[in-house]
Design a protein around this motif. Structure first.
Motif, PDB file in Angstrom:
ATOM      1  N   ARG A  71     -54.330 -57.827  -2.878  1.00 49.42           N
ATOM      2  CA  ARG A  71     -53.418 -56.707  -1.904  1.00 49.42           C
ATOM      3  C   ARG A  71     -51.988 -56.832  -1.755  1.00 49.42           C
ATOM      4  NH1 ARG A  71     -55.201 -52.041   2.145  1.00 49.42           N
ATOM      5  NH2 ARG A  71     -52.959 -50.721   2.524  1.00 49.42           N
ATOM      6  N   ALA A  72     -51.379 -57.638  -1.211  1.00 51.92           N
ATOM      7  CA  ALA A  72     -50.389 -57.939  -1.193  1.00 51.92           C
ATOM      8  C   ALA A  72     -49.315 -58.466  -2.645  1.00 51.92           C
ATOM      9  CB  ALA A  72     -49.759 -59.087   0.040  1.00 51.92           C
ATOM     10  N   TYR A  73     -50.427 -59.157  -3.502  1.00 51.34           N
ATOM     11  CA  TYR A  73     -49.391 -59.336  -4.293  1.00 51.34           C
ATOM     12  C   TYR A  73     -49.457 -58.262  -5.475  1.00 51.34           C
ATOM     13  CZ  TYR A  73     -49.811 -61.548  -8.870  1.00 51.34           C
ATOM     14  OH  TYR A  73     -49.848 -61.582 -11.149  1.00 51.34           O
ATOM     15  N   ARG A  74     -50.460 -57.525  -6.273  1.00 47.74           N
ATOM     16  CA  ARG A  74     -50.434 -56.092  -6.980  1.00 47.74           C
ATOM     17  C   ARG A  74     -49.330 -54.942  -6.377  1.00 47.74           C
ATOM     18  NH1 ARG A  74     -52.706 -58.147 -10.888  1.00 47.74           N
ATOM     19  NH2 ARG A  74     -54.884 -58.268 -10.194  1.00 47.74           N
ATOM     20  N   GLU A  75     -49.368 -55.031  -4.630  1.00 48.29           N
ATOM     21  CA  GLU A  75     -48.108 -54.280  -3.749  1.00 48.29           C
ATOM     22  C   GLU A  75     -47.168 -54.523  -4.440  1.00 48.29           C
ATOM     23  OE1 GLU A  75     -49.236 -53.255  -0.236  1.00 48.29           O
ATOM     24  OE2 GLU A  75     -50.414 -51.966  -0.519  1.00 48.29           O
ATOM     25  N   THR A  76     -46.106 -55.628  -4.285  1.00 49.99           N
ATOM     26  CA  THR A  76     -45.728 -56.561  -4.970  1.00 49.99           C
ATOM     27  C   THR A  76     -44.939 -56.363  -6.063  1.00 49.99           C
ATOM     28  OG1 THR A  76     -45.253 -57.854  -2.672  1.00 49.99           O
ATOM     29  CG2 THR A  76     -43.825 -58.818  -4.180  1.00 49.99           C
ATOM     30  N   LEU A  77     -45.840 -56.860  -6.989  1.00 47.15           N
ATOM     31  CA  LEU A  77     -45.457 -56.259  -8.850  1.00 47.15           C
ATOM     32  C   LEU A  77     -45.197 -55.024  -8.290  1.00 47.15           C
ATOM     33  CD1 LEU A  77     -48.384 -58.392 -10.475  1.00 47.15           C
ATOM     34  CD2 LEU A  77     -45.940 -59.060  -9.404  1.00 47.15           C
ATOM     35  N   ASP A  78     -45.811 -53.893  -7.491  1.00 49.72           N
ATOM     36  CA  ASP A  78     -45.676 -52.042  -8.261  1.00 49.72           C
ATOM     37  C   ASP A  78     -44.032 -52.226  -7.657  1.00 49.72           C
ATOM     38  OD1 ASP A  78     -47.767 -52.462  -9.196  1.00 49.72           O
ATOM     39  OD2 ASP A  78     -48.850 -51.716  -7.019  1.00 49.72           O
ATOM     40  N   ARG A  79     -43.437 -52.298  -6.496  1.00 51.88           N
ATOM     41  CA  ARG A  79     -42.018 -52.047  -6.178  1.00 51.88           C
ATOM     42  C   ARG A  79     -41.853 -53.134  -6.438  1.00 51.88           C
ATOM     43  NH1 ARG A  79     -41.696 -55.557  -1.789  1.00 51.88           N
ATOM     44  NH2 ARG A  79     -43.099 -55.664  -0.903  1.00 51.88           N
ATOM     45  N   THR A  80     -41.285 -54.144  -7.961  1.00 46.50           N
ATOM     46  CA  THR A  80     -40.511 -54.555  -7.990  1.00 46.50           C
ATOM     47  C   THR A  80     -40.023 -54.562  -9.986  1.00 46.50           C
ATOM     48  OG1 THR A  80     -41.822 -56.870  -7.783  1.00 46.50           O
ATOM     49  CG2 THR A  80     -40.396 -56.230  -6.175  1.00 46.50           C
ATOM     50  N   LEU A  81     -39.445 -55.346 -10.671  1.00 47.39           N
ATOM     51  CA  LEU A  81     -39.028 -55.660 -11.571  1.00 47.39           C
ATOM     52  C   LEU A  81     -39.413 -56.960 -12.493  1.00 47.39           C
ATOM     53  CD1 LEU A  81     -36.250 -53.328 -12.360  1.00 47.39           C
ATOM     54  CD2 LEU A  81     -38.510 -52.371 -12.265  1.00 47.39           C
ATOM     55  N   ARG A  82     -40.141 -56.982 -12.468  1.00 43.85           N
ATOM     56  CA  ARG A  82     -40.277 -58.753 -13.782  1.00 43.85           C
ATOM     57  C   ARG A  82     -39.129 -59.101 -13.937  1.00 43.85           C
ATOM     58  NH1 ARG A  82     -43.739 -56.222 -11.914  1.00 43.85           N
ATOM     59  NH2 ARG A  82     -43.063 -57.140  -9.859  1.00 43.85           N
ATOM     60  N   ARG A  83     -38.481 -58.965 -13.804  1.00 41.13           N
ATOM     61  CA  ARG A  83     -36.572 -58.993 -14.400  1.00 41.13           C
ATOM     62  C   ARG A  83     -36.188 -59.473 -12.862  1.00 41.13           C
ATOM     63  NH1 ARG A  83     -34.766 -53.969 -15.520  1.00 41.13           N
ATOM     64  NH2 ARG A  83     -33.333 -53.034 -14.144  1.00 41.13           N
ATOM     65  N   ASP A  84     -36.128 -59.618 -12.412  1.00 42.45           N
ATOM     66  CA  ASP A  84     -36.342 -59.703 -10.592  1.00 42.45           C
ATOM     67  C   ASP A  84     -37.180 -60.654  -9.982  1.00 42.45           C
ATOM     68  OD1 ASP A  84     -34.026 -58.169 -11.205  1.00 42.45           O
ATOM     69  OD2 ASP A  84     -34.693 -56.549 -10.136  1.00 42.45           O
ATOM     70  N   VAL A  85     -38.007 -60.358  -9.990  1.00 39.39           N
ATOM     71  CA  VAL A  85     -39.282 -61.273 -10.172  1.00 39.39           C
ATOM     72  C   VAL A  85     -41.048 -61.351 -10.711  1.00 39.39           C
ATOM     73  CG1 VAL A  85     -41.088 -61.341  -7.509  1.00 39.39           C
ATOM     74  CG2 VAL A  85     -38.834 -60.499  -7.331  1.00 39.39           C
ATOM     75  N   ALA A  86     -40.653 -62.580 -10.835  1.00 41.77           N
ATOM     76  CA  ALA A  86     -41.906 -62.948 -12.027  1.00 41.77           C
ATOM     77  C   ALA A  86     -43.153 -63.135 -10.917  1.00 41.77           C
ATOM     78  CB  ALA A  86     -41.948 -64.582 -12.269  1.00 41.77           C
ATOM     79  N   ARG A  87     -44.721 -62.746 -11.758  1.00 39.91           N
ATOM     80  CA  ARG A  87     -45.683 -62.523 -11.070  1.00 39.91           C
ATOM     81  C   ARG A  87     -46.055 -64.186 -10.180  1.00 39.91           C
ATOM     82  NH1 ARG A  87     -45.959 -60.368 -15.675  1.00 39.91           N
ATOM     83  NH2 ARG A  87     -47.091 -58.297 -15.785  1.00 39.91           N
ATOM     84  N   ASP A  88     -45.259 -65.408 -11.124  1.00 43.17           N
ATOM     85  CA  ASP A  88     -45.855 -66.220 -10.622  1.00 43.17           C
ATOM     86  C   ASP A  88     -44.647 -66.916  -9.383  1.00 43.17           C
ATOM     87  OD1 ASP A  88     -44.108 -66.968 -12.340  1.00 43.17           O
ATOM     88  OD2 ASP A  88     -43.245 -68.285 -11.508  1.00 43.17           O
ATOM     89  N   ASP A  89     -43.624 -65.953  -9.143  1.00 43.52           N
ATOM     90  CA  ASP A  89     -42.708 -66.096  -7.656  1.00 43.52           C
ATOM     91  C   ASP A  89     -44.225 -65.861  -6.659  1.00 43.52           C
ATOM     92  OD1 ASP A  89     -40.959 -67.327  -9.412  1.00 43.52           O
ATOM     93  OD2 ASP A  89     -40.457 -65.017  -9.110  1.00 43.52           O
ATOM     94  N   VAL A  90     -44.547 -64.551  -7.430  1.00 42.53           N
ATOM     95  CA  VAL A  90     -45.446 -63.689  -5.912  1.00 42.53           C
ATOM     96  C   VAL A  90     -47.033 -64.956  -5.708  1.00 42.53           C
ATOM     97  CG1 VAL A  90     -46.024 -62.080  -4.614  1.00 42.53           C
ATOM     98  CG2 VAL A  90     -44.699 -61.777  -6.778  1.00 42.53           C
ATOM     99  N   LEU A  91     -47.258 -65.169  -5.870  1.00 42.80           N
ATOM    100  CA  LEU A  91     -48.282 -66.050  -6.043  1.00 42.80           C
ATOM    101  C   LEU A  91     -47.717 -67.185  -5.664  1.00 42.80           C
ATOM    102  CD1 LEU A  91     -49.887 -65.958  -9.278  1.00 42.80           C
ATOM    103  CD2 LEU A  91     -51.107 -64.829  -7.098  1.00 42.80           C
ATOM    104  N   ASP A  92     -46.570 -67.615  -6.031  1.00 45.27           N
ATOM    105  CA  ASP A  92     -46.308 -69.456  -4.841  1.00 45.27           C
ATOM    106  C   ASP A  92     -46.008 -68.996  -4.043  1.00 45.27           C
ATOM    107  OD1 ASP A  92     -46.539 -70.402  -7.387  1.00 45.27           O
ATOM    108  OD2 ASP A  92     -44.881 -70.625  -7.603  1.00 45.27           O
TER     109      ASP A  92
END
Length: 274
Positions: A206-227
């Motif tokens: 849920r924390a991962y999905r919510e972070t992706l929803d409120r950020t842009l991929r040009r700013d925050v990549a998916r793997d940045d959040v996972l890491d």
């Protein structure tokens, strides 16, 4: 029965817009994005974080390769390329990739990859905070997400985070990585002070999905959040150091990578407990 206070921990990974910070505390799990590492340290102070694990080299050699990088690459086997050799300290003074690579080659016999050069501004940020703030040295430590995932899974994960299958596998690992496991020895390099039963239920996906929803991929990549998330999970665990007796660099900073040990019963080859 009143619950014992859990010392907050933070997992940190660099992103294009700054740093992704995953904070695990008594309220559960939350993710914030801040602009620079001074803001990471400010967040750690505000949350009274007992431990901050960050995916960036801390402690830079004057020459040769760091032992921690060599050991990490050996442990990861086929995934060894995810560990970049840290640059020598002289690279921090370079103003171009060409100059940095020349400085590194002069002192180690090897140039500096363009990927490693792109990390240099963030290495400078962390280095400055730790050199100027002695208190931070007791709370902020280097770690590596792929080593953390491997420790929780019991083996290195073969699928890359750039692929959907690799991200799905890491989310599976995160679902169990936050299940209890906090240390009970205080703060700093010895962990939090909670029983597994003290921890709130943590929903990493849920924390991962919510972070992706409120950020842009040009700013925050998916793997940045996972890491960042896996480093927060690792920060709640007993840690081993690579190498077991780490040296310090010319600035007095430890050249070590910390890795969760005894994670879910899988030691993954770590037998020294920091």
């Amino acid at each position: 029965m009143p619950q014992r206070c859990v010392s907050p921990v933070i997992g940190v990974d660099g992103c294009r817009s700054g740093w992704v910070c995953a904070v695990a505390d008594t309220g559960g799990l939350s993710v914030r994005v801040v602009s620079d590492f001074a803001a990471v340290w400010k967040l750690a102070r505000e949350r009274d974080a007992g431990r901050v694990l960050v995916d960036i080299p801390i402690g830079l050699p004057d020459s040769d390769r760091r032992a921690c990088d060599r050991e990490a690459r050996e442990l990861l086997g086929a995934r060894r390329a995810t560990v970049f050799f840290a640059p020598v300290r002289a690279v921090l003074d370079a103003d171009s990739h060409e100059a940095a690579s020349a400085a590194n080659r002069e002192r180690t016999g090897a140039g500096l990859s363009i990927q490693a050069w792109h990390l240099v501004p963030k290495i400078r940020e962390v280095d400055a905070v730790l050199r100027e703030t002695p208190r931070a040295r007791d709370r902020v430590f280097e770690s590596h997400p792929e080593l953390a995932f491997a420790a929780f899974a019991g083996e290195p994960l073969s699928d890359s985070k750039s692929m959907p299958e690799g991200r799905a596998r890491r989310l599976d690992v995160l679902r169990t990585a936050f299940a209890g496991g906090e240390e009970r020895n205080g703060a700093g390099d010895h962990g939090s002070n909670a029983d597994a039963t003290d921890a709130p239920k943590v929903d990493a996906e849920r924390a991962y999905r919510e972070t992706l929803d409120r950020t842009l991929r040009r700013d925050v990549a998916r793997d940045d959040v996972l890491d960042a998330l896996v480093l927060a999970a690792a920060a709640r665990r007993p840690l081993a150091t690579l190498p077991s007796d780490p040296p310090r660099d010319a600035a007095g900073l430890e050249m070590a990578i910390r890795v969760p040990t005894k994670a879910l019963g899988a030691d993954f080859g770590f037998d020294n407990h920091a």
